[in-house]
Each structure stands twice: as C-alpha cells, then as structure tokens.
Design a protein around this motif. Structure first.
Motif, PDB file in Angstrom:
ATOM      1  N   PHE A 138       1.216  -1.301   0.357  1.00 23.72           N
ATOM      2  CA  PHE A 138      -0.110  -0.291   0.052  1.00 23.72           C
ATOM      3  C   PHE A 138       0.489   1.076  -0.188  1.00 23.72           C
ATOM      4  O   PHE A 138       1.927   1.559  -0.304  1.00 23.72           O
ATOM      5  N   VAL A 139       0.702   2.445  -0.093  1.00 20.98           N
ATOM      6  CA  VAL A 139       0.883   3.853  -0.118  1.00 20.98           C
ATOM      7  C   VAL A 139       0.618   5.076   0.969  1.00 20.98           C
ATOM      8  O   VAL A 139      -1.054   4.282   0.904  1.00 20.98           O
TER       9      VAL A 139
ATOM     10  N   VAL B 243       6.377   3.043  -0.351  1.00 17.43           N
ATOM     11  CA  VAL B 243       5.865   2.161  -0.948  1.00 17.43           C
ATOM     12  C   VAL B 243       5.739   1.964   0.430  1.00 17.43           C
ATOM     13  O   VAL B 243       6.718   0.977   0.132  1.00 17.43           O
TER      14      VAL B 243
ATOM     15  N   GLU C  92       1.127  -0.053  -7.318  1.00 18.58           N
ATOM     16  CA  GLU C  92       0.814   1.107  -6.522  1.00 18.58           C
ATOM     17  C   GLU C  92       1.833   1.940  -7.082  1.00 18.58           C
ATOM     18  O   GLU C  92       1.575   3.263  -6.323  1.00 18.58           O
TER      19      GLU C  92
ATOM     20  N   HIS D  41      -1.827   4.464  -7.588  1.00 18.52           N
ATOM     21  CA  HIS D  41      -1.787   5.560  -7.575  1.00 18.52           C
ATOM     22  C   HIS D  41      -0.797   6.769  -7.006  1.00 18.52           C
ATOM     23  O   HIS D  41      -2.032   7.822  -6.752  1.00 18.52           O
TER      24      HIS D  41
ATOM     25  N   GLU E  47      -9.067   2.067  -8.016  1.00 17.92           N
ATOM     26  CA  GLU E  47      -8.305   0.992  -7.806  1.00 17.92           C
ATOM     27  C   GLU E  47      -8.392   0.287  -9.636  1.00 17.92           C
ATOM     28  O   GLU E  47      -7.425   0.083  -9.755  1.00 17.92           O
TER      29      GLU E  47
END
Length: 463
Positions: free
Chosen positions: A80-81, A87, A110, A113, A183
C-alpha cells in the motif's frame, strides 16, 4: 536484517466530527494511524525492490529514487501507499511471489496510485464524505427534534431514524465508490507502466487471480457497493482482457533477476520462519544457491556459528563479489561476540557496495564494539556517512550517539539520540535530547542549527 516495531507514523489522521464520519475515515489509510507495525531493514532486499520500482517510476514520469520502499514484517500478501513517498510492502508479498514479475506487477499498481495522486484526492473525498455525514446527521437530528415537539420521541419514528442514519450511509457508499474507481484506475496505469518498461503484465494477472481464488467464497456474499475494491472476479476479468493484449505478455524475467528474487525470498524465509519450515522448503538435497543461503542463515540464527561460517565462506568462494555474503559473515561474527573479526568482512562488503548505508551501519557497529580510540574514530566516520545517505536509519543514529559518547562528545551524542527519536516518532524525546545538545554545541554550527530545529519541532497536527 534488522527489525523495529513502532506506531504507524507516515499516514496523517484526518480529524472527523461524527462517529459515522470516523467510520468512513477508517476505510482509508488514515485508519491505520493507531496500528503498530514491525518494520524490517535489509540492504539486499531494499536494493532489489528499488531496482524493480525505479523503472516504473520513470515510466510514470516520476523521479527515480523519489519513492522509498518500506518493508513491513507481515506474512499476509499486501502492499500500500501511505503518503505518496513510500510504498509499504509486506514481507508476505515477497515470499509469496514466485517470480519477480508478480511482485513488479504489485509495485506497478502502487505506482499507479502515486502517479494518479490518489492519496491527496482521497483526503478530499473523505472531507466530502464527512460533510455528507454531518449534514445527514444534522437533518436526522432536526427530524427527531420535530418528533419531540409533537410528543412522538418515545416511539422513535421510523422516518426520523431513517433521516438520522441516511447521511452517514450515503457518505460511506460515496467514499467506497470513489475508492473502487481509483483501484481500477491504478490497475490500468500499471498495465501502461509495464508496457512502457517492456515488462509483462502476466505476473500482475497471476497475483490477482490467486487473490480472487482465495476470496471466492467471501466474494459470493459481498455487497458490491460496500467494498473498497472491485469484486475479485470482475477485477480479474477486466484485467485479463487488457493484459493479454500487451505485446510483452509472453516476456519472461531475465535469469539473473529471477536468481536475485530467489535469494531474497530464501533470506526472508530463513530469517522469519522456523527451522522445520526451512528444512522442508530448502532440504539438504537442494543445492541451489538460494537454498544454501537459507541454510547458512538458519545455522547462524539457531546458534551454530561454526557451521554458519563454513556455509557462508562457501557462498563467498562461489560469488566473491557479492556484498551481502560478506555482510552476512560480518553479522554472524558480530552477533557471536567477535567484533574484531567482523570488521574485515564488513569492510569488504562496504568496498564492494559503497552506496549501501545499512552495511556501513553494521561496520560502524562492529567498530564501536571493538572499542579502541582508532576504531571509535572510524565508527563515527562510517556512521555519519550512513545516516547522511539514509536519514531514516534509526540504528545508525543510535550507534553514532554511542560512538560520540564514548569519545566524550556529549553534544553530538545527544544530537544523534534526538535524530534517532525523531525517526521512530518519539517527538517529545527528540526535543528533550536536542535541548540537551544545544548548550554543548558551537552556536551557529550545522550541528547546533540541526539541534535547534528538532528542539522547536512540534508533533504534526491533523488537519
């Protein structure tokens, strides 16, 4: 490899007013504010993940090296970020990725994002959702007040209750819809970045297929409007349609990259698993380099230093230019209480990989443990170099503080302790150490100014 458990300090909490709005906020990164995580620092693993990530950043138009990879000691498959500059990759994502391409696909997602600015936009969406929740709650409260005036409060009218709960529910669904859209956007961006770097999206597809299979039963009972990600089977179907059209879909990972990937997986299994798991995964009959690496680490971990050193020396004989084998030998000697013997292999590791601050940190530790005036001077030089290259290197600051103290330099010792405390999120301790350092440092010097900045620091407030 080093571990550290500390509060999640990278995502800023969003201050929300109503209980319903807090529930909405918990769906995003801000909800992780009070989780405790165990982080791992390892030069070899971090370097390989940087090698995976940097081309993707370049393809996204971001500066290489702009984003750091942080290893989370968690066996689940996740990445996740949190703040657009880091990251977070669970060790489980590395251990469960049998090919580099599978993990690269995760990093590409990621990167999508980060390139899309999704975290900043998520904060704006949370603000919007909060406003919706507050308005809905106020309207519901007004309905209840109206009921009270008509003498109906004791019966809790359905209409009044519906008005009270409609706002928060609408806010939650609005935020979840936004997250599902982001997403999907990150998936599409990932495919683009992989194509620009001439890498296959097959690994990304394989990863999502496996995750969809794992959640198939749960997905059959999900309300598509109450989840933050697209439903697994729908996501895989959309991804498969795009990924299989890539001109690089059949591309394979280069053998050298696969070999490095196998090595870091073996390292993680060996450092985090138990002896039984390692013996099953890397039995004695497996003579691959990765298996021998894992067994050498197991010998070192479980108190068989002579066997470990023989195994490490065999690895070094096969790859004398591998800095991480020399680093492992130095670590095994250092933790066996043989600091003087550890210095030479660690110096060799630094000579081969001079830009690896974590290896320099271990060398500094060994020199500190050696304890002679000359070794303390060298320890300060190595640890100063290491912490300048890696400002998040909390162990480097800790050993640097000890080295300064043993040389009688209490001002710089307190400053290094302040920097360590700041890195691990202990702001009040950092300010206290910095205040202690300032009278002991030359006014106007870089060290004095750094101590003053820390002493005047305040905990970051939520917006």
């Amino acid at each position: 490899m080093t571990h550290r458990t500390r509060p999640f300090a990278f995502a800023r909490a969003v201050s929300l007013i109503t209980a319903a709005a807090v529930l909405v906020a918990s769906l995003g990164p801000a909800g992780a504010q009070h989780r405790r995580m165990s982080f791992i620092r390892d030069a070899e693993i971090e370097q390989l993940l940087r090698d995976y990530l940097d081309p993707l950043l370049g393809a996204a138009g971001l500066r290489k090296g702009f984003v750091r990879v942080v290893l989370v000691a968690d066996r689940s498959f996740n990445a996740f970020v949190a703040d657009g500059k880091r990251v977070f990759v669970n060790t489980g994502a590395i251990m469960d990725s049998t090919t580099p391409n599978q993990l690269i696909g995760v990093l590409a997602h990621e990167t999508g994002h980060i390139a899309g600015g999704h975290l900043a936009r998520l904060r704006a969406e949370i603000d919007k959702a909060t406003a919706i929740a507050i308005i809905g709650t106020l309207l519901g409260g007004a309905a209840l007040i109206g009921s009270a005036r008509s003498g109906q409060v004791g019966t809790t009218p359905t209409g009044a209750y519906g008005a009270l709960t409609a706002g928060p529910e609408l806010a939650r669904r609005s935020l979840l819809a936004y997250q599902r859209g982001e997403e999907q956007a990150a998936d599409r961006a990932a495919i683009t970045f992989l194509e620009r770097t001439q890498q296959s999206p097959r690994g990304m597809l394989e990863t999502f297929e496996r995750m969809a299979g794992d959640s198939l039963f749960a997905a059959s009972r999900m309300d598509r409007y109450l989840v933050s990600h697209p439903l697994p089977q729908e996501r895989v179907a959309g991804l498969r349609e795009v990924a299989t059209k890539s001109p690089f879909f059949a591309a394979k990972d280069p053998p050298a990259r696969q070999a490095r990937h196998d090595m870091i997986r073996a390292k993680l299994f060996a450092f985090t698993g138990d002896a039984g798991e390692i013996s099953r995964r890397y039995p004695a009959r497996d003579t691959s380099l990765a298996a021998r690496y894992a067994r050498a680490i197991i010998d070192y971990r479980f108190g068989r230093p002579d066997a470990a050193l023989r195994a490490i020396d065999a690895l070094i004989a096969e790859q004398p230019r591998n800095p991480y084998f020399w680093e492992l030998k130095g670590q095994a000697l250092l933790e066996a209480g043989r600091a003087a013997e550890a210095v030479a292999p660690l110096r060799r590791a630094v000579a081969i990989a001079p830009n690896q601050p974590l290896i320099r940190t271990m060398l500094g530790h060994a020199l500190l443990a050696q304890g002679t005036p000359q070794s303390l001077d060298e320890a300060v030089r190595e640890l100063t170099n290491a912490t300048a290259r890696d400002p998040d290197n909390y162990e480097g600051f800790r050993y640097l503080s000890q080295a300064h103290a043993r040389r009688g330099d209490e001002g710089n010792a307190a400053l290094a302790a302040a920097r360590e405390a700041l890195v691990i999120g202990q702001v009040q301790d950092a300010r206290r150490f910095a205040s202690r350092a300032m009278p002991l440092l030359q006014p106007g010097s870089p060290a004095y100014l750094a101590a003053r900045d820390i002493a005047e620091a305040r905990p970051e407030r939520s917006p």
